[in-house]
Design an enzyme around this catalytic site. Structure first.
Site, PDB file in Angstrom:
ATOM      1  N   GLY A 176       0.819  -1.261   0.103  1.00  0.00           N
ATOM      2  CA  GLY A 176      -0.212  -0.026  -0.048  1.00  0.00           C
ATOM      3  C   GLY A 176       0.741   1.182  -0.027  1.00  0.00           C
ATOM      4  N   MET A 228       0.597   7.460   3.470  1.00  0.00           N
ATOM      5  CA  MET A 228       1.010   6.798   4.959  1.00  0.00           C
ATOM      6  C   MET A 228       1.982   5.797   4.814  1.00  0.00           C
ATOM      7  SD  MET A 228      -0.392   8.068   7.833  1.00  0.00           S
ATOM      8  CE  MET A 228      -0.863   6.887   8.824  1.00  0.00           C
ATOM      9  N   LYS A 275      -7.098   0.099   2.474  1.00  0.00           N
ATOM     10  CA  LYS A 275      -8.511   0.729   2.957  1.00  0.00           C
ATOM     11  C   LYS A 275      -8.965  -0.377   3.704  1.00  0.00           C
ATOM     12  CE  LYS A 275     -12.651   2.766   0.967  1.00  0.00           C
ATOM     13  NZ  LYS A 275     -13.457   3.122  -0.179  1.00  0.00           N
ATOM     14  N   LYS A 308      -7.364   1.890  18.987  1.00  0.00           N
ATOM     15  CA  LYS A 308      -7.421   2.997  17.897  1.00  0.00           C
ATOM     16  C   LYS A 308      -8.638   3.680  17.556  1.00  0.00           C
ATOM     17  CE  LYS A 308      -5.479   5.422  14.458  1.00  0.00           C
ATOM     18  NZ  LYS A 308      -6.379   5.693  13.700  1.00  0.00           N
ATOM     19  N   HIS A 321      -9.540   5.808  20.306  1.00  0.00           N
ATOM     20  CA  HIS A 321      -8.682   6.840  20.185  1.00  0.00           C
ATOM     21  C   HIS A 321      -9.366   8.133  19.234  1.00  0.00           C
ATOM     22  CE1 HIS A 321      -6.100   9.125  17.377  1.00  0.00           C
ATOM     23  NE2 HIS A 321      -5.258   9.348  18.458  1.00  0.00           N
ATOM     24  N   ASN A 322      -9.913   7.489  17.963  1.00  0.00           N
ATOM     25  CA  ASN A 322     -10.481   8.243  16.996  1.00  0.00           C
ATOM     26  C   ASN A 322     -11.648   8.743  17.371  1.00  0.00           C
ATOM     27  OD1 ASN A 322      -8.466   7.263  15.514  1.00  0.00           O
ATOM     28  ND2 ASN A 322      -9.597   7.023  13.706  1.00  0.00           N
ATOM     29  N   GLU A 352     -10.819  11.914  19.514  1.00  0.00           N
ATOM     30  CA  GLU A 352     -10.489  12.788  18.633  1.00  0.00           C
ATOM     31  C   GLU A 352     -11.468  13.564  18.009  1.00  0.00           C
ATOM     32  OE1 GLU A 352      -8.784  12.320  14.210  1.00  0.00           O
ATOM     33  OE2 GLU A 352      -7.731  11.104  15.490  1.00  0.00           O
ATOM     34  N   TYR A 353     -12.436  12.963  17.549  1.00  0.00           N
ATOM     35  CA  TYR A 353     -13.709  13.584  17.276  1.00  0.00           C
ATOM     36  C   TYR A 353     -14.219  14.663  18.399  1.00  0.00           C
ATOM     37  CZ  TYR A 353     -15.139  10.676  13.274  1.00  0.00           C
ATOM     38  OH  TYR A 353     -15.306  10.030  11.990  1.00  0.00           O
ATOM     39  N   LYS A 384     -15.132   9.517   8.268  1.00  0.00           N
ATOM     40  CA  LYS A 384     -14.634   8.118   7.787  1.00  0.00           C
ATOM     41  C   LYS A 384     -15.250   7.029   8.580  1.00  0.00           C
ATOM     42  CE  LYS A 384     -10.774   9.075   4.927  1.00  0.00           C
ATOM     43  NZ  LYS A 384      -9.224   8.769   4.660  1.00  0.00           N
ATOM     44  N   ARG A 429     -42.279   2.085  32.517  1.00  0.00           N
ATOM     45  CA  ARG A 429     -42.066   0.884  31.792  1.00  0.00           C
ATOM     46  C   ARG A 429     -42.694  -0.292  32.230  1.00  0.00           C
ATOM     47  NH1 ARG A 429     -37.186  -1.414  31.867  1.00  0.00           N
ATOM     48  NH2 ARG A 429     -37.009  -2.308  30.041  1.00  0.00           N
ATOM     49  N   HIS A 462     -42.484  -4.470  32.706  1.00  0.00           N
ATOM     50  CA  HIS A 462     -41.283  -4.627  32.759  1.00  0.00           C
ATOM     51  C   HIS A 462     -40.605  -4.774  33.975  1.00  0.00           C
ATOM     52  CE1 HIS A 462     -40.724  -4.439  28.381  1.00  0.00           C
ATOM     53  NE2 HIS A 462     -41.309  -3.294  28.273  1.00  0.00           N
TER      54      HIS A 462
END
Length: 489
Positions: free
Chosen positions: A11, A15, A77, A184, A187-188, A191-192, A261, A452, A458
């Site tokens: 790839g 990156m 990808k 990871k 982590h992302n 990050e958002y 993404k 409920r 319930h």
């Protein structure tokens, strides 16, 4: 001829190319391969010119150049392409060889692939790699998981090329199966959240206080000297100071619709599966979705009226203005603490659910350098878990508890002021709401459980009876005594 290469990398997007050059800089011989083989030739003739990087025009040729155990890393990808390359590699590899996926794969896919590749006698590593193009070239944060037996054979390479903080590599073994890709993913998600919080601070500074891009540049530069010192504050400072060719701030010319993404979305979906309230990351994901409704928002702005956002009385008084900017910083910092606390709650629950032994202080160390969320703040998280490895929530750590206490007045004032002036601060607001919920010994869920039980039988537990004992009430006199068999529906 004896094989020369230490590792192969499939790839050759930016990156992949940068990681190969990073490995080369650290004395490893890499063989480069790409499905479109012209890219291999172009890379060797240009970016990799004068290096020890080797090229291959087929999988077979690539594998033939590798020392044993063969290590093949994919930076392709996520999804179908990863499975396709695994199938192409299997006929040419032998027991003990290692396949590495360095892309943003969903951790469930990595769980499946580890089992599949191990069933063929090979080892599999699914590793998060964070830091973007610059990180890949100069030292990313690397979060490997998968087959534990593979770690001794990839450790030297990964730790050599990773970022270093105080001499320690931002890379260590995370855990079995999809643990590396899971960390990871979280982590992302964080990050958002960090990016949304910064954008909300920017929005109040711009539309509330009326600061220019240059003035905001100075504010962010000042913030980056204190506890908010981080890569994302640093690049936000630089962006606000960047001028277009006509001398105007470039940021003002960028369309306000955000892309994504999927990794933030995956984090939110998984949190719902595990029942963990990562409310701030969820708001960050949904805020990107709202931003994408640009045409609708433009039409709505003409018909839906609210207060004017300008904080004129504060902006016109230099002392009040300075104090309010400090309160915005406090709101940003306190909200950030909540977001990381929620992210760590999610990882803690995932470790139990998926039977992983995650090192929470070690994860903070991995994130301290190289990655997008790298910051001074992460050192404090590592200290918190070093002091108490069994810490149930970051909000209960002495340091973070003290910082919330210090920031709380300003945080509340910013959220209240923004609400009164119609300035959207969904991440600041949800962080504060979670904090207030988490510190509440009693919440109104007793009424919810009664509702409920009323419409769905319930059942509920009682405060005057032992936990685990369930009751049903015939609320109308018309219902029967039969209760639902499932409490959590």
């Amino acid at each position: 001829m004896e094989p020369q290469a230490d590792i192969a990398l499939i790839g050759l997007a930016v990156m992949g190319q940068n990681l190969i050059l990073n490995m080369n800089d650290h004395g490893f011989t890499v063989v480069a391969y790409n499905r479109t083989t012209e890219k291999v030739d172009h890379f060797l003739a240009n970016e990799a010119k004068g290096t020890k990087v080797l090229g291959a025009h087929s999988i077979q040729e690539m594998v033939a150049q590798l020392k044993r155990p063969r290590r093949v890393m994919m930076l392709v990808k996520a999804g179908k392409a990863v499975d396709e390359f695994i199938e192409q590699l299997l006929p040419f590899l032998e027991p003990g060889d290692i396949i590495i996926d360095g892309g943003n794969s969903l951790f469930d896919d990595t769980n499946r692939r580890v089992k599949y590749v191990e069933s063929k006698g090979l080892l599999y590593v699914g590793t998060g790699v964070s830091g973007g193009e610059e990180g890949a070239r100069k030292g990313p944060s690397i979060m490997p998981g998968g087959s534990p037996a593979a770690w001794p054979f990839v450790k030297e390479i990964f730790q050599a090329v990773s970022a270093k903080v105080d001499g320690a590599p931002c890379c260590d073994w995370v855990g079995e199966g999809g643990a590396g890709h899971y960390v990871k993913m979280v982590h992302n998600g964080i990050e958002y959240g960090d990016m949304q919080l910064i954008c909300e601070a920017y929005n109040i500074l711009k539309h509330g206080l009326g600061l220019s891009a240059d003035e905001m540049h100075d504010v962010f530069a000042e913030w980056n000297k204190g506890e908010l010192d981080s890569y994302l504050i640093e690049i936000s400072r630089d962006i606000l100071g960047f001028k277009d060719t006509d001398g105007a701030p470039l940021v003002d010319k960028i369309l306000d619709t955000a892309g994504q993404k999927g990794t933030g979305k995956w984090t939110v979906i998984n949190s719902q599966d595990l029942g963990i309230p990562i409310t701030l990351i969820a708001e960050a994901v949904y805020s990107r979705c709202v931003s994408a409704l640009k045409d609708e928002r433009v039409k709505a702005s003409r018909k839906l009226k609210g207060p004017r956002p300008a904080l004129t009385s504060i902006a016109s008084n230099p002392e009040r203005k300075k104090a309010f900017i400090a309160e915005i910083r406090d709101a940003l910092y306190a909200s950030k603490i909540v977001s990381y606390a929620q992210g760590y709650m999610l990882m803690r629950t995932a470790a139990k659910e998926y039977n992983w032994k995650l090192n929470y202080g070690g994860i903070a160390l991995m994130w301290r350098g190289g990655c997008i969320i790298r910051s001074r703040f992460l050192g404090k998280i590592k200290e918190a878990y070093d002091t108490n490895p069994k810490l149930s929530n970051l909000l209960l750590d002495d340091y973070f508890r003290g910082e919330i206490k210090r920031s709380q007045k300003g945080w509340r004032n910013v959220v209240a002021t923004a609400a009164k002036r119609g300035i959207p601060v969904p991440a600041f607001s949800t962080a504060l709401a979670f904090f207030d919920q988490y510190r509440s010994a009693v919440l109104p869920a007793n009424l919810l459980q009664a509702q409920r039980d009323y419409f769905g039988a319930h059942t509920y537990e009682r405060v005057d009876k032992p936990r685990g004992e369930f009751f049903h009430t015939n609320w109308t006199g018309r219902g029967g005594t039969t209760a639902s068999s499932t409490y959590n529906v």
